[in-house]
Every structure is written in structure tokens, then in C-alpha cells.
Design an enzyme around this catalytic site. Structure first.
Site, PDB file in Angstrom:
ATOM      1  N   GLY A  77     -20.849   6.178   2.567  1.00  0.00           N
ATOM      2  CA  GLY A  77     -19.790   6.437   1.581  1.00  0.00           C
ATOM      3  C   GLY A  77     -20.376   6.355   0.193  1.00  0.00           C
ATOM      4  O   GLY A  77     -21.075   5.382  -0.138  1.00  0.00           O
ATOM      5  N   TYR A  78     -20.114   7.396  -0.628  1.00  0.00           N
ATOM      6  CA  TYR A  78     -20.718   7.418  -1.960  1.00  0.00           C
ATOM      7  C   TYR A  78     -19.657   7.743  -3.010  1.00  0.00           C
ATOM      8  O   TYR A  78     -19.888   8.486  -3.952  1.00  0.00           O
ATOM      9  CB  TYR A  78     -21.873   8.432  -1.995  1.00  0.00           C
ATOM     10  CG  TYR A  78     -23.005   7.990  -2.886  1.00  0.00           C
ATOM     11  CD1 TYR A  78     -23.683   6.802  -2.645  1.00  0.00           C
ATOM     12  CD2 TYR A  78     -23.406   8.765  -3.974  1.00  0.00           C
ATOM     13  CE1 TYR A  78     -24.736   6.395  -3.459  1.00  0.00           C
ATOM     14  CE2 TYR A  78     -24.455   8.361  -4.795  1.00  0.00           C
ATOM     15  CZ  TYR A  78     -25.111   7.175  -4.528  1.00  0.00           C
ATOM     16  OH  TYR A  78     -26.153   6.765  -5.340  1.00  0.00           O
ATOM     17  N   GLY A  79     -18.472   7.157  -2.818  1.00  0.00           N
ATOM     18  CA  GLY A  79     -17.421   7.302  -3.818  1.00  0.00           C
ATOM     19  C   GLY A  79     -17.509   6.148  -4.793  1.00  0.00           C
ATOM     20  O   GLY A  79     -18.596   5.618  -5.070  1.00  0.00           O
ATOM     21  N   ASN A  80     -16.358   5.715  -5.299  1.00  0.00           N
ATOM     22  CA  ASN A  80     -16.336   4.609  -6.262  1.00  0.00           C
ATOM     23  C   ASN A  80     -17.121   3.415  -5.717  1.00  0.00           C
ATOM     24  O   ASN A  80     -18.021   2.879  -6.372  1.00  0.00           O
ATOM     25  CB  ASN A  80     -14.877   4.230  -6.571  1.00  0.00           C
ATOM     26  CG  ASN A  80     -14.788   2.945  -7.380  1.00  0.00           C
ATOM     27  OD1 ASN A  80     -15.144   1.866  -6.894  1.00  0.00           O
ATOM     28  ND2 ASN A  80     -14.345   3.033  -8.616  1.00  0.00           N
ATOM     29  N   LYS A 104       0.867  -1.192   0.000  1.00  0.00           N
ATOM     30  CA  LYS A 104       0.000   0.000   0.000  1.00  0.00           C
ATOM     31  C   LYS A 104       0.892   1.226   0.000  1.00  0.00           C
ATOM     32  O   LYS A 104       2.034   1.165   0.472  1.00  0.00           O
ATOM     33  CB  LYS A 104      -0.877   0.032   1.261  1.00  0.00           C
ATOM     34  CG  LYS A 104      -2.156   0.821   1.085  1.00  0.00           C
ATOM     35  CD  LYS A 104      -3.150   0.044   0.267  1.00  0.00           C
ATOM     36  CE  LYS A 104      -4.509   0.648   0.206  1.00  0.00           C
ATOM     37  NZ  LYS A 104      -5.497  -0.299  -0.330  1.00  0.00           N
ATOM     38  N   GLY A 160     -19.107   2.928  -2.760  1.00  0.00           N
ATOM     39  CA  GLY A 160     -20.472   3.099  -2.258  1.00  0.00           C
ATOM     40  C   GLY A 160     -21.476   3.358  -3.367  1.00  0.00           C
ATOM     41  O   GLY A 160     -22.589   2.786  -3.360  1.00  0.00           O
TER      42      GLY A 160
HETATM   43  P1  NAD Z   1     -13.626   7.287  -2.654  1.00  0.00           P
HETATM   44  O1  NAD Z   1     -12.615   8.312  -2.319  1.00  0.00           O
HETATM   45  O2  NAD Z   1     -14.063   7.137  -4.075  1.00  0.00           O
HETATM   46  O3  NAD Z   1     -14.978   7.538  -1.797  1.00  0.00           O
HETATM   47  C1  NAD Z   1     -14.976   7.661  -0.405  1.00  0.00           C
HETATM   48  C2  NAD Z   1     -16.391   8.077   0.029  1.00  0.00           C
HETATM   49  O4  NAD Z   1     -16.432   8.121   1.452  1.00  0.00           O
HETATM   50  C3  NAD Z   1     -16.797   9.468  -0.452  1.00  0.00           C
HETATM   51  O5  NAD Z   1     -18.169   9.488  -0.757  1.00  0.00           O
HETATM   52  C4  NAD Z   1     -16.540  10.342   0.770  1.00  0.00           C
HETATM   53  O6  NAD Z   1     -17.348  11.507   0.774  1.00  0.00           O
HETATM   54  C5  NAD Z   1     -16.931   9.381   1.868  1.00  0.00           C
HETATM   55  N1  NAD Z   1     -16.362   9.730   3.164  1.00  0.00           N
HETATM   56  C6  NAD Z   1     -15.106  10.163   3.434  1.00  0.00           C
HETATM   57  N2  NAD Z   1     -14.983  10.413   4.755  1.00  0.00           N
HETATM   58  C7  NAD Z   1     -16.172  10.104   5.309  1.00  0.00           C
HETATM   59  C8  NAD Z   1     -16.670  10.149   6.634  1.00  0.00           C
HETATM   60  N3  NAD Z   1     -15.916  10.595   7.651  1.00  0.00           N
HETATM   61  N4  NAD Z   1     -17.947   9.745   6.842  1.00  0.00           N
HETATM   62  C9  NAD Z   1     -18.711   9.316   5.813  1.00  0.00           C
HETATM   63  N5  NAD Z   1     -18.310   9.277   4.534  1.00  0.00           N
HETATM   64  C10 NAD Z   1     -17.055   9.666   4.306  1.00  0.00           C
HETATM   65  O7  NAD Z   1     -13.071   5.921  -2.083  1.00  0.00           O
HETATM   66  P2  NAD Z   1     -13.481   4.435  -2.498  1.00  0.00           P
HETATM   67  O8  NAD Z   1     -12.524   3.956  -3.516  1.00  0.00           O
HETATM   68  O9  NAD Z   1     -14.942   4.383  -2.738  1.00  0.00           O
HETATM   69  O10 NAD Z   1     -13.119   3.653  -1.145  1.00  0.00           O
HETATM   70  C11 NAD Z   1     -14.027   3.581  -0.054  1.00  0.00           C
HETATM   71  C12 NAD Z   1     -13.530   2.516   0.917  1.00  0.00           C
HETATM   72  O11 NAD Z   1     -13.431   1.261   0.216  1.00  0.00           O
HETATM   73  C13 NAD Z   1     -12.149   2.759   1.516  1.00  0.00           C
HETATM   74  O12 NAD Z   1     -12.119   2.218   2.812  1.00  0.00           O
HETATM   75  C14 NAD Z   1     -11.234   1.964   0.586  1.00  0.00           C
HETATM   76  O13 NAD Z   1     -10.002   1.621   1.208  1.00  0.00           O
HETATM   77  C15 NAD Z   1     -12.113   0.746   0.360  1.00  0.00           C
HETATM   78  N6  NAD Z   1     -11.762  -0.027  -0.828  1.00  0.00           N
HETATM   79  C16 NAD Z   1     -11.776   0.540  -2.065  1.00  0.00           C
HETATM   80  C17 NAD Z   1     -11.467  -0.245  -3.171  1.00  0.00           C
HETATM   81  C18 NAD Z   1     -11.563   0.291  -4.576  1.00  0.00           C
HETATM   82  O14 NAD Z   1     -11.448  -0.506  -5.521  1.00  0.00           O
HETATM   83  N7  NAD Z   1     -11.795   1.579  -4.782  1.00  0.00           N
HETATM   84  C19 NAD Z   1     -11.082  -1.576  -2.995  1.00  0.00           C
HETATM   85  C20 NAD Z   1     -11.075  -2.127  -1.711  1.00  0.00           C
HETATM   86  C21 NAD Z   1     -11.434  -1.327  -0.634  1.00  0.00           C
END
Ligand code: NAD
Length: 416
Positions: free
Chosen positions: A218-221, A106, A223
Site C-alpha cells: 500500500g502506497y497511499g497516505n 465510521k 504506506g
Molecule cells: P489510501 O487510499 O491513501 O491508500 C491506499 C493504498 O492501498 C493505495 O496505494 C492503493 O493503491 C493501495 N491498494 C488498494 N487496494 C490494494 C490491493 N488490493 N492490493 C494492494 N494495494 C492496494 O488509504 P490510506 O489512508 O493510506 O489507508 C490505508 C489503510 O490504512 C486502510 O486500511 C485504512 O483503513 C488504514 N488507516 C488509515 C488511516 C489514515 O489516517 N489514513 C488511519 C488508520 C488506518
């Protein structure tokens, strides 16, 4: 005594519990408790105003006994080396539980990407790769996107690497744009993998998912894709969703066809018409069938675990549940699909991307999804069967499967 929320201390405590059950040799246990290699470096970046700002970068190669280290790069103002160590450890166990031939790594940069111009972001991304170019590669360590990094950033890093080594090597990094050797289906892969584990859980419990209620933090990638897929694949009734600015709630369900464009357009879910406001902490405590934490670490702790009502918790985020919360939730009979199993879809399709890059022959999305489904389903049942056989919870069972495989590889190599 207050709970220790240091993610690396949590990752080590989880390993310790598995090591005791596996009766792991103490020397092996000591070796697996620490990262094999760490890189800490400065990245000087020429800013738009012609000043130079120095950023702190990290890469942790936790364990590469089973294959090249694999794991994302985060850009975050609150990044810490202990968070990266924990995430690198979880990547090691994740690749192992999915039985893909990769180790765990990481990386991260302490920065706030929202305060950087596009040019500054590109120079920072290229600077990270310049610092790490000698130590990454398709046979050493393969980075990928994570929080606040994306396919464009991967493209800049790939280009910088190829400029340095003087040849094309797309498999040095995954999560690339399709045009540069990315895999079909990588975007929604993490969410899809998680939904497959929810489907298998429902089968075990004889539950019909259609119309069951669900809340997603969480509403990123991850969520947002989980919302879309929960709706499309199973007809789940997603009643609450949130981002870092807060959440929205509608007892009749939130339609991703409306909320996704709204969130993209406005940069947040705030003010979505026809919904009530809900805080992130209240969202976690809703009386829903399925709770999907998909944001950040340490959301379910000893402070709120006894108020959590969901029957299934699908951990798409990394490290959302502390060990104390785990104990409380398990005692209540909550079925937890642990993070490094539930969110392993992303690394699995990243592995598929490496495979496609290595023979320069690309699969369509249906084939990617079929192979992902096969891998996730096998891993889910390996963990479930281990939990039944050893009478332990799913997280411990996932550790038992994963740690045993890594320890075997370490032993066969003669390292310990
Ligand atoms: P991202 O940056 O696209 O989205 C993160 C989301 O979480 C956003 O909507 C943000 O507004 C929200 N957020 C941030 N801080 C917050 C808080 N304090 N309370 C509530 N919401 C909050 O990230 P992602 O890629 O969607 O990753 C989300 C989680 O999934 C992380 O823990 C990441 O490590 C894990 N993850 C991601 C992947 C991947 O392929 N992207 C793979 C495995 C695990």
C-alpha cells in the site's frame, strides 16, 4: 470449511474471544457486539450532464459511551455496510486502547471517486454532510478522512455543515486543511504512530532497526509516509513497496526520495527504474524482518499465513489479518502489532485537532509529535503488559484493555 472474510463477523469473533477471557457479563457482551446506531441514506447528486445519480451513504455510530463517535468516511465502489460496521467497532476499541475520550464510528459512500469530476465529487461530499448534519457535531460524532477521502473533501463537508448550522464549528470534522483548523502533523500521524510501536517492539526484543529489511503493502497516505519515516527515523532497508497495480523490489533498498515523487507523478509505482516487479501476494511472503500491510483488509489469511516469513508484522491497515491467519502466525512466533493499536496515530492526532479547535489555539508539529509519541508509547506498553499478564497474543491483549474500558463507561452510565 472456507474462512469467513466478512469483516464484521471477524470483528465480532475477536470481541467474543476477549469477552470470554474478561468473563464479561452476557448482557454487556450482547450490547457491545452490535452498533448502537446506523444511518443508511440516499444522496442524489446533479451530474455534469444534468442527469441525477443517486448514491448510497452510510454512517455507523458503533459506541459513544466514552465520548463522541469518531471515525473516517470512505468513498469506495465495493463499500459494504458490514465493512463500515467492522471499522466502526475497531474505532471504538482504538480510541479506548489509546485512552482518548472518544467513541467509535465510521461512514462511507458506495462510489468510484475516479469516475467523478471535481464538481460531482464536491456535490457528493456536500450531499453526505446534508444527510448527516443533524447527527454529527463536536459533541456527537466527528468524521474524518479515510480511503479515497482527503482534506479538500473534509473542507467541503465542514463548509456545508457550517452553512446549515449558521456558525463556525471546525471541530465537527478532522483531517481538515491547516488553513481551516487542521492540525500540524495529521498527514503522517498514522504512519508515525505505527513506527513508534515498531520502535518500542525493537526495544523489547533488543533489536537494532538500522539496516533491517522491511516490505510495505500500500502506497497511499499511510504506506508512503511509513516508507519515508522508516527510512528517516530508523534507517530501515525498505526492499519492497506496492500499490493496487502491483509492487516493486530492490534487494539494496528503495529510496523514498525517488519513489515518492515517481508514484505521485505516474499515479502508480509501475515501471520504477532499477527495480524488479513483484506481485502484492509475493511481497507479503518476502523474507524480511518487518512486514507492514498498509492497504486493505484480509491480506494475511489461512491461504498464505504459513508462508509469511516476517518476524514483526505492523498492521497499519485495518483488518489485514484474519483470525485463522492470526493463529498460524502467532504459533510461528511472529510478533504482530495489532491494527487498532498500530494505526491509532491518526485518530490520536485527530483528537488533538478537536482539542485545538475547541480552544482555538494551535500547536506546532514538534509538540503534536511529542504528544503522539507519549500516547502511542503508553498504549503499546499497556497492551504488551496485558499480553504478558494474561499470556495472550497482542491482539487479544489490546481487546482486553479496550473492551474493559468501554464496558466500564457503559456500566457507569447505567446502560447495561
Ligand atoms: P489510501 O487510499 O491513501 O491508500 C491506499 C493504498 O492501498 C493505495 O496505494 C492503493 O493503491 C493501495 N491498494 C488498494 N487496494 C490494494 C490491493 N488490493 N492490493 C494492494 N494495494 C492496494 O488509504 P490510506 O489512508 O493510506 O489507508 C490505508 C489503510 O490504512 C486502510 O486500511 C485504512 O483503513 C488504514 N488507516 C488509515 C488511516 C489514515 O489516517 N489514513 C488511519 C488508520 C488506518
Amino acid at each position: 470449511m472456507s474462512e469467513n472474510l466478512n469483516p464484521f463477523a471477524i470483528a465480532q469473533a475477536q470481541l467474543d474471544e476477549a469477552a470470554a477471557i474478561l468473563q464479561l457479563d452476557p448482557d454487556m457482551h450482547a450490547f457491545l457486539r452490535e452498533p448502537m446506531r446506523e444511518f443508511h441514506f440516499s444522496i442524489p447528486v446533479r451530474m455534469d450532464d444534468d442527469s441525477t445519480k443517486t448514491f448510497r451513504g452510510y454512517r455507523v455510530q458503533y459506541n459513544d459511551a466514552r465520548g463522541p463517535a469518531k471515525g473516517g468516511i470512505r468513498f469506495h465502489p465495493d463499500e459494504t455496510i458490514d465493512t463500515i460496521r467492522a471499522l466502526a467497532a475497531w474505532m471504538t476499541w482504538k480510541a479506548s486502547v489509546l485512552d482518548i475520550p472518544l467513541g467509535g464510528g465510521k461512514g462511507g459512500i458506495i462510489c468510484n471517486p475516479r469516475e467523478l469530476s471535481r464538481g460531482e465529487l464536491e456535490r457528493l461530499s456536500r450531499g453526505y454532510m446534508r444527510a448527516m448534519a443533524r447527527y454529527v457535531g463536536g459533541t456527537q460524532d466527528v468524521p474524518a478522512p479515510d480511503v479515497n477521502t482527503n482534506p479538500q473533501i473534509m473542507a467541503w463537508m465542514l463548509d456545508e455543515y457550517e452553512l446549515i448550522v449558521g456558525h463556525r464549528e471546525p471541530g465537527v470534522i478532522t483531517g481538515k486543511p491547516i488553513e481551516l483548523g487542521g492540525s500540524q502533523g495529521r498527514g503522517p500521524a498514522t504512519a508515525l504512530g505505527g513506527l513508534i510501536t515498531i520502535r518500542e517492539t525493537a526495544k523489547l526484543k533488543g533489536m537494532d532497526l538500522k539496516g533491517m529489511t522491511c516490505a510495505i503493502q500500500g502506497y497511499g497516505n499511510v504506506g508512503s509516509n511509513a516508507h519515508q519515516l522508516a527510512h528517516d527515523m530508523f534507517g530501515l532497508n525498505v526492499v519492497a513497496i506496492s500499490d493496487e497495480f502491483g509492487g516493486i523490489y530492490n534487494v539494496n533498498g528503495l529510496d523514498p526520495a525517488q519513489t515518492l515523487p515517481y508514484s505521485r507523478r505516474n499515479g502508480s509505482l509501475k515501471g520504477f527504474p532499477g527495480s524488479d516487479v513483484i506481485s502484492n501476494s509475493d511481497l507479503l511472503e518476502l523474507d524480511v524482518d518487518i512486514l507492514i500491510p498498509a492497504a486493505i483488509e484480509n491480506q494475511l489469511t489461512s491461504a498464505n499465513a504459513d508462508r509469511i516469513k516476517a518476524k514483526i508484522i505492523a498492521e497499519l491497515a485495518n483488518g489485514p489479518t484474519t483470525p485463522d491467519a492470526d493463529n498460524i502466525l502467532n504459533a510461528k512466533g511472529c510478533y504482530i502489532i495489532p491494527d487498532f493499536l498500530c494505526n491509532a496515530g491518526g485518530v490520536t492526532v485527530s483528537y488533538f485537532e478537536m482539542v485545538q479547535n475547541s480552544y482555538q489555539f494551535y500547536w506546532d508539529e514538534v509538540l503534536v509529535q511529542q504528544r503522539l509519541d507519549q500516547k502511542m508509547t503508553l498504549a503499546f506498553h499497556a497492551v504488551h503488559n496485558m499480553a504478558q499478564a494474561k499470556n495472550v497474543d497482542n491482539r487479544v491483549a489490546a481487546y482486553l484493555v479496550a473492551v474493559d474500558r468501554v464496558a466500564q463507561a457503559v456500566r457507569l452510565r447505567g446502560w447495561v
